[in-house]
Design a protein around this motif. Sequence first.
Motif, PDB file in Angstrom:
ATOM      1  N   ALA A   1       0.769 -65.134   1.663  1.00 57.10           N
ATOM      2  CA  ALA A   1      -0.470 -65.672   2.237  1.00 57.10           C
ATOM      3  C   ALA A   1      -1.101 -64.683   3.210  1.00 57.10           C
ATOM      4  O   ALA A   1      -2.321 -64.441   3.188  1.00 57.10           O
ATOM      5  N   VAL A   2      -0.274 -64.093   4.070  1.00 51.29           N
ATOM      6  CA  VAL A   2      -0.794 -63.129   5.049  1.00 51.29           C
ATOM      7  C   VAL A   2      -1.343 -61.889   4.350  1.00 51.29           C
ATOM      8  O   VAL A   2      -2.445 -61.404   4.670  1.00 51.29           O
ATOM      9  N   LEU A   3      -0.593 -61.355   3.390  1.00 53.55           N
ATOM     10  CA  LEU A   3      -1.037 -60.158   2.677  1.00 53.55           C
ATOM     11  C   LEU A   3      -2.301 -60.437   1.870  1.00 53.55           C
ATOM     12  O   LEU A   3      -3.190 -59.568   1.767  1.00 53.55           O
ATOM     13  N   SER A   4      -2.411 -61.627   1.311  1.00 52.24           N
ATOM     14  CA  SER A   4      -3.630 -61.990   0.568  1.00 52.24           C
ATOM     15  C   SER A   4      -4.847 -61.967   1.479  1.00 52.24           C
ATOM     16  O   SER A   4      -5.930 -61.503   1.094  1.00 52.24           O
ATOM     17  N   ILE A   5      -4.674 -62.467   2.694  1.00 57.48           N
ATOM     18  CA  ILE A   5      -5.785 -62.451   3.661  1.00 57.48           C
ATOM     19  C   ILE A   5      -6.173 -61.013   3.989  1.00 57.48           C
ATOM     20  O   ILE A   5      -7.367 -60.656   4.021  1.00 57.48           O
TER      21      ILE A   5
END
Length: 694
Positions: free
Chosen positions: A29-33
Amino acid sequence: MITRITQAATDRLVASDPGLVRLRLAFSAVLSIVVAVLAILPLHQPLTVTLVAAIAAMTSAFTVNDATPGKQAVTLVLALFLGGASLTAASAGSAVPPLDSVVFVLLIFVAVYAQRFGSRGIALGSLAFFLFFFAMFLQTHLRQVPVLLLALVIGIAANAVVRFVLMRKRTDAEFLRVRRAFRARLAAVVRASEDYLAVGGSERTRKRLRTANSRLHECVLLIEDAAPEVIGEESVGRLRRRAIEVELAVQWLAITVQRTCAEDLGEDVRDDLIARLRRFRSLIERDPRELPLISETDEFSKMLVEGSRIDEHAAPGDGVRRAIAELALADVRAQRVAEHDVTDEPEDPDEEDEKSAAFAYDNQTRSAIQAVVGGGLAVLGGELVSSQRWYWAVLTVFVVFIGSSTAGATFVKGARRLGGTLIGIVGGLVLTLLVAGSVPATLALILVCVFGMVYMARVSQVVMAFFVTSMLGLLYSLLGTFSLEVLWIRVAETAVGAAAGVLAAVVIVPVRTRAVMLDDVSTLLDELDEFVEKTAALLTGAENVNVIEKSRDLDRAVDKVRTTIEPLTHPVNLSSRRDYGWHVLTTVETIAFRARHVAARSQPGLLVNETDRLLLFTGRIRENIGVLREATGDPGGSGHGGLVRDDGTPVADRIDDPQARSVLTSLGHLDETVIALGRAFGVEAGDPLPSGKG
């Protein structure tokens, strides 16, 4: 010292997150952001548009959980269309104030109703709802729709890149991580047993032992889920049998430890047992790739030899010594299967998953109706608190109804949501003051909050709500609209939403926790009846079936009862029904334990020479199951008969084969547990009836 602390922390992390599934999801989720923001920055779009891309990446990361990459890709494509429609509707509704609230409330119905379609329905419904919510939060306008749709595409594409390229799921590595988690959780059970022995038994250590066993069971199920892609479908049956043997050995160790503590043990005996448990734990805490080398150690051989020498006239503590030896042997066998040292195992043909009807009136439909009514009440109450931020109340209604099918579950989730929000107010205020004026620091803390929110979503609603509220406080700071008053409005709106949701759940076509529990118990009894029937067919040689799989179906039915019954056993429930709930839960868990014991030891034709006795005995068990089914369908009624007990003669009387005797004895224990469950529904045992042992 530092190495030991680091190792302990790593073991705790591995044990709490089998396979590091939640950790990978949170990082995803963090990397996608990050990828979405980096992709949209060159376009020089306003902060609002950039945040939409980030939100689309985040929501698609933790809501899309289909079983295969292909299905995930289809869901992401569908999310583009539904997400685009949701953003457009929210932006258009902002120009006509009553329209946005009406569409938002109707969207609750769609999102809650979509749960009936499994993981894809939950993902698409949640994604559409959250995008609508954040569009109102960011106050988007109709003229922004083209760039908002571009941001949506970038956000979902960023998650696709992370999901399928940067953090692609590697099944073999995940299987190894799950096995490491299994080592850690097995060690946790042994450590809890040590603590129980050390204090001579206490309520606190008993709860720790129960929790450790429950988490080990969860890890075993994860291993079985990951196994087909690693060791092949043809070997899964063998692994399941070995995994069940480990579970049984662990549970028997826990039971034996508790029984031993009830005896008068000398200090030297107690110290010896604790030392043996500690020695065994030091062996099983090794890396799974070193196994089954444990079987080649002198320690392992010593355990087996000492365990085999224990006779019927056992000395104090010998029960625990034998249990340790049996657990060591079962564990090594399971590890050998996981290392591909397997034999063929007959498998049942795959059964097609039951598909939910697209339109039906059931508990899920009633929850959707309740959610709509709760959403309407939340709009009215939220408008009274703040005409600009009423949508917070509607969000709370949606959150408490997702995954909740009873009034009790809705109440518990509402309480957790409100508690987490109150704590999050403090966290959001402190974090905002710490990074005031620093955009990079604010962005970094937002990512930390996203990580915490996703990582804790499946563990604690309170902690998740804390991270959500803290994140929103930071977002308000980033948008330049932060104030303490805004945060308190957030608390008030959450309270209004929780109250509206609970009121709707209790008043509008209420679904009582006990009613759903009775339905779930009835389903469990159906699974148990089929398990007993198939086991009898296997033992008599009439049919070659996979009773291991049948026992796992029973496990899943018990898990459903456990989830449904939680509101009855939760600390917020102060009524006398807590004892009732614990009795039902403990009894059905014991039923699953006994069934696993039978399944692990059943072989085709094992009791072919005792067919008449077995069929008479299993027929009586099935008759008792039928009586309980009637009782759950008519609670409090008197039309059903009593349960039939045996005459007290050991069911395995005059059976020479140890394995056959063990299976029959386990069936006898299963029968006793079925009768114990009857007491929860007011069904008492009647006159004894012979089991056909002569």
